[in-house]
Design a protein around this motif. Structure first.
Motif, PDB file in Angstrom:
ATOM      1  N   GLY B  97       0.718  -1.388   0.084  1.00 23.21           N
ATOM      2  CA  GLY B  97       0.077   0.032  -0.141  1.00 23.21           C
ATOM      3  C   GLY B  97       0.831   1.327   0.065  1.00 23.21           C
ATOM      4  N   GLN B  98       2.024   1.137   0.469  1.00 22.71           N
ATOM      5  CA  GLN B  98       2.844   2.538   0.644  1.00 22.71           C
ATOM      6  C   GLN B  98       2.961   3.062  -0.872  1.00 22.71           C
ATOM      7  N   ASN B  99       2.982   2.110  -1.767  1.00 19.60           N
ATOM      8  CA  ASN B  99       3.139   2.573  -3.079  1.00 19.60           C
ATOM      9  C   ASN B  99       2.030   3.022  -3.867  1.00 19.60           C
ATOM     10  N   TYR B 100       1.067   3.084  -3.010  1.00 17.19           N
ATOM     11  CA  TYR B 100      -0.162   3.594  -3.563  1.00 17.19           C
ATOM     12  C   TYR B 100      -0.820   4.912  -3.009  1.00 17.19           C
ATOM     13  N   LEU B 101       0.130   5.208  -1.683  1.00 16.15           N
ATOM     14  CA  LEU B 101      -0.326   6.511  -1.188  1.00 16.15           C
ATOM     15  C   LEU B 101       0.212   7.648  -1.727  1.00 16.15           C
ATOM     16  N   HIS B 102      -0.165   8.844  -1.739  1.00 18.80           N
ATOM     17  CA  HIS B 102       0.168  10.203  -1.847  1.00 18.80           C
ATOM     18  C   HIS B 102       1.440  10.549  -0.992  1.00 18.80           C
ATOM     19  N   PRO B 103       2.232  11.256  -1.148  1.00 18.71           N
ATOM     20  CA  PRO B 103       3.234  11.790   0.069  1.00 18.71           C
ATOM     21  C   PRO B 103       2.342  12.020   1.100  1.00 18.71           C
ATOM     22  N   ASN B 104       2.878  11.881   2.570  1.00 19.24           N
ATOM     23  CA  ASN B 104       2.219  12.174   3.671  1.00 19.24           C
ATOM     24  C   ASN B 104       1.265  11.529   3.962  1.00 19.24           C
ATOM     25  N   GLY B 105       0.805  10.438   3.405  1.00 19.22           N
ATOM     26  CA  GLY B 105      -0.403   9.583   3.502  1.00 19.22           C
ATOM     27  C   GLY B 105      -0.431   8.775   4.904  1.00 19.22           C
ATOM     28  N   SER B 106      -1.213   8.005   4.993  1.00 16.94           N
ATOM     29  CA  SER B 106      -1.273   7.566   6.371  1.00 16.94           C
ATOM     30  C   SER B 106      -1.899   5.925   6.319  1.00 16.94           C
ATOM     31  N   ILE B 107      -1.409   5.052   6.923  1.00 13.33           N
ATOM     32  CA  ILE B 107      -1.829   3.653   6.992  1.00 13.33           C
ATOM     33  C   ILE B 107      -2.170   3.318   8.687  1.00 13.33           C
ATOM     34  N   THR B 108      -3.415   2.989   8.738  1.00 15.88           N
ATOM     35  CA  THR B 108      -3.739   2.414  10.188  1.00 15.88           C
ATOM     36  C   THR B 108      -4.349   1.053  10.087  1.00 15.88           C
ATOM     37  N   LEU B 109      -3.693   0.313  11.000  1.00 16.00           N
ATOM     38  CA  LEU B 109      -4.000  -0.954  11.401  1.00 16.00           C
ATOM     39  C   LEU B 109      -4.778  -1.395  12.378  1.00 16.00           C
ATOM     40  N   SER B 110      -5.162  -2.253  12.504  1.00 14.93           N
ATOM     41  CA  SER B 110      -5.952  -2.688  13.665  1.00 14.93           C
ATOM     42  C   SER B 110      -5.634  -3.954  14.402  1.00 14.93           C
ATOM     43  N   THR B 111      -5.448  -3.703  15.816  1.00 11.58           N
ATOM     44  CA  THR B 111      -4.807  -4.742  16.686  1.00 11.58           C
ATOM     45  C   THR B 111      -5.934  -5.077  17.615  1.00 11.58           C
ATOM     46  N   GLY B 112      -5.677  -5.149  18.902  1.00 13.30           N
ATOM     47  CA  GLY B 112      -6.276  -5.223  20.132  1.00 13.30           C
ATOM     48  C   GLY B 112      -5.829  -5.471  21.315  1.00 13.30           C
ATOM     49  N   ILE B 113      -6.483  -5.282  22.489  1.00 12.57           N
ATOM     50  CA  ILE B 113      -6.317  -5.316  23.863  1.00 12.57           C
ATOM     51  C   ILE B 113      -5.502  -6.762  24.397  1.00 12.57           C
ATOM     52  N   LEU B 114      -5.630  -7.811  23.413  1.00 10.64           N
ATOM     53  CA  LEU B 114      -5.120  -9.136  23.810  1.00 10.64           C
ATOM     54  C   LEU B 114      -3.545  -8.987  23.681  1.00 10.64           C
ATOM     55  N   ALA B 115      -3.078  -8.224  22.920  1.00  7.93           N
ATOM     56  CA  ALA B 115      -1.452  -7.977  23.150  1.00  7.93           C
ATOM     57  C   ALA B 115      -1.018  -7.623  24.391  1.00  7.93           C
ATOM     58  N   ASP B 116      -1.917  -6.978  25.201  1.00 15.16           N
ATOM     59  CA  ASP B 116      -1.355  -6.547  26.547  1.00 15.16           C
ATOM     60  C   ASP B 116      -2.244  -7.187  27.868  1.00 15.16           C
ATOM     61  N   ASP B 117      -3.274  -7.539  27.356  1.00  8.16           N
ATOM     62  CA  ASP B 117      -4.130  -8.349  28.408  1.00  8.16           C
ATOM     63  C   ASP B 117      -5.133  -9.485  27.921  1.00  8.16           C
ATOM     64  N   PRO B 118      -4.461 -10.496  27.854  1.00  5.57           N
ATOM     65  CA  PRO B 118      -4.861 -11.717  27.076  1.00  5.57           C
ATOM     66  C   PRO B 118      -6.167 -12.273  28.029  1.00  5.57           C
ATOM     67  N   VAL B 119      -6.835 -13.167  27.387  1.00  8.20           N
ATOM     68  CA  VAL B 119      -7.968 -13.944  27.883  1.00  8.20           C
ATOM     69  C   VAL B 119      -7.732 -15.395  27.525  1.00  8.20           C
ATOM     70  N   VAL B 120      -8.566 -16.160  28.154  1.00  6.36           N
ATOM     71  CA  VAL B 120      -8.415 -17.703  27.714  1.00  6.36           C
ATOM     72  C   VAL B 120      -8.879 -17.848  26.581  1.00  6.36           C
ATOM     73  N   GLY B 121      -7.747 -18.531  25.560  1.00 10.83           N
ATOM     74  CA  GLY B 121      -8.099 -19.130  24.213  1.00 10.83           C
ATOM     75  C   GLY B 121      -7.723 -18.305  23.073  1.00 10.83           C
ATOM     76  N   SER B 122      -6.762 -17.244  23.628  1.00  9.29           N
ATOM     77  CA  SER B 122      -6.390 -16.192  22.902  1.00  9.29           C
ATOM     78  C   SER B 122      -4.776 -16.123  22.560  1.00  9.29           C
ATOM     79  N   THR B 123      -4.164 -17.367  22.685  1.00 13.46           N
ATOM     80  CA  THR B 123      -2.719 -17.267  22.524  1.00 13.46           C
ATOM     81  C   THR B 123      -2.230 -16.873  20.977  1.00 13.46           C
ATOM     82  N   SER B 124      -3.268 -17.312  20.117  1.00  9.95           N
ATOM     83  CA  SER B 124      -2.902 -16.885  18.676  1.00  9.95           C
ATOM     84  C   SER B 124      -3.276 -15.576  18.658  1.00  9.95           C
ATOM     85  N   ALA B 125      -4.241 -15.007  18.943  1.00  8.90           N
ATOM     86  CA  ALA B 125      -4.790 -13.766  18.619  1.00  8.90           C
ATOM     87  C   ALA B 125      -3.779 -12.806  19.436  1.00  8.90           C
ATOM     88  N   ALA B 126      -3.524 -13.086  20.589  1.00  9.46           N
ATOM     89  CA  ALA B 126      -2.587 -12.114  21.410  1.00  9.46           C
ATOM     90  C   ALA B 126      -1.046 -12.093  20.730  1.00  9.46           C
TER      91      ALA B 126
END
Lengths: 200, 200
Positions: B97-126
């Protein structure tokens, strides 16, 4: 204790092996050296390794590779080197190794400062370390038989200074006795789900 | 601005799409719905999507799957679902996608709380979320043309409460206006390499 050290012949591994060998039975494993040959990027190789070790009290992994290169030069396949080796290799050591540990045994993985403080060329290495920093707190919610899982996350270590100093501008090398202490803390302490960060 | 929202028809995506559509030209993409069909786990499908969008000012991704299951039931292959889709799918959105952005464009990805505060069943998602939290600070050291890259890391959101409340015991649902604001902050602000954490 009976310990397995995967990567026991590397720069860090040989210091850690020397420390634990004083008072424990240590088995070393590695891709080209050690008591047992293992390729951690291959889960069948991991299974064969544990069939040879038998039951253990602790597993330490100081192995796993990832590709370093400029972001604009890294191919999609290059990222999978790290995902298969340093990430899933260590995840598979937990998945398979848990069955070869005595109750209340421990598993210590190795990550690194790039998860928190990246440098140029480290998008793949940073990703893999960060993945493990989130996997470990997740897996300890579920793993059974009192098994503990921690990671040691090191900055650039003193014994690698000449090799890596240029890649880590301004980073202060970590003394090797601090490195050894971090692994001792994971194995001999009671901490669980910890990322033991030794960054200075 | 001309924006691409991958996953623009999901629970979160439709709120974010509605917000940005008021004052911008928005193209949506998704596996089964949206203006363009895309499977982010396939980098060729990502390339084809960008050939259809042409040059953009911002890319938002609110897509990507990972397998939820008890640690003792997750196979090695199950982990690769998340590694190929939510992790490398989003990394490939940055790579291509960087090649399809105008200069100073932005990319916003989505992650989630499990990275910092996991729950049962989330080893892969975390793991996948944690990998992205370390990839983003690394990639902004190297990406060119003033392109910014951030992630929005959400807790369980209000509109998913019924579906996920049991998996997130004691978690307080995030109001949808806070969710929309997080994406607005990434796209309309000047922050770079940020993990915008909305956990309460």
């Amino acid at each position: 204790m009976k310990l397995l050290i995967v990567g026991g012949s590397g720069t860090i591994g040989k210091k850690v092996t020397s420390y634990f060998s004083d008072t424990n039975e240590v088995i070393t494993a590695g891709r080209t050296s050690g008591d047992i040959t293992v390729d951690i990027s291959d889960s069948n190789s991991i299974k064969k390794m544990f069939e040879q070790t038998g039951k253990l009290d602790a597993i330490i992994c100081i192995a796993g590779e990832s590709k370093w290169a400029d972001f604009h030069e890294l191919s999609e396949e290059d990222y999978y080197i790290g995902l298969k080796s340093k990430l899933m290799g260590q995840v598979n050591l937990v998945r398979i190794g848990q069955n070869y540990l005595h109750p209340n045994g421990s598993i210590t993985l190795s990550t690194g400062i790039l998860a928190d403080d990246p440098v140029v060329g480290s998008t793949s290495a940073a990703m893999v370390n960060g993945a493990l920093h989130s996997f470990i707190p997740a897996v300890v919610l579920e793993i059974k038989n009192g098994i503990r899982v921690n990671a040691v996350s090191l900055g650039m270590v003193e014994d690698s200074y000449e090799k890596y100093a240029e890649s880590f501008p301004g980073h202060h090398p970590i003394p090797m006795n601090k490195v050894v202490n971090a692994y001792s803390r994971s194995v001999n302490g009671r901490g669980n789900g910890e990322i033991i960060k030794i960054y200075s």
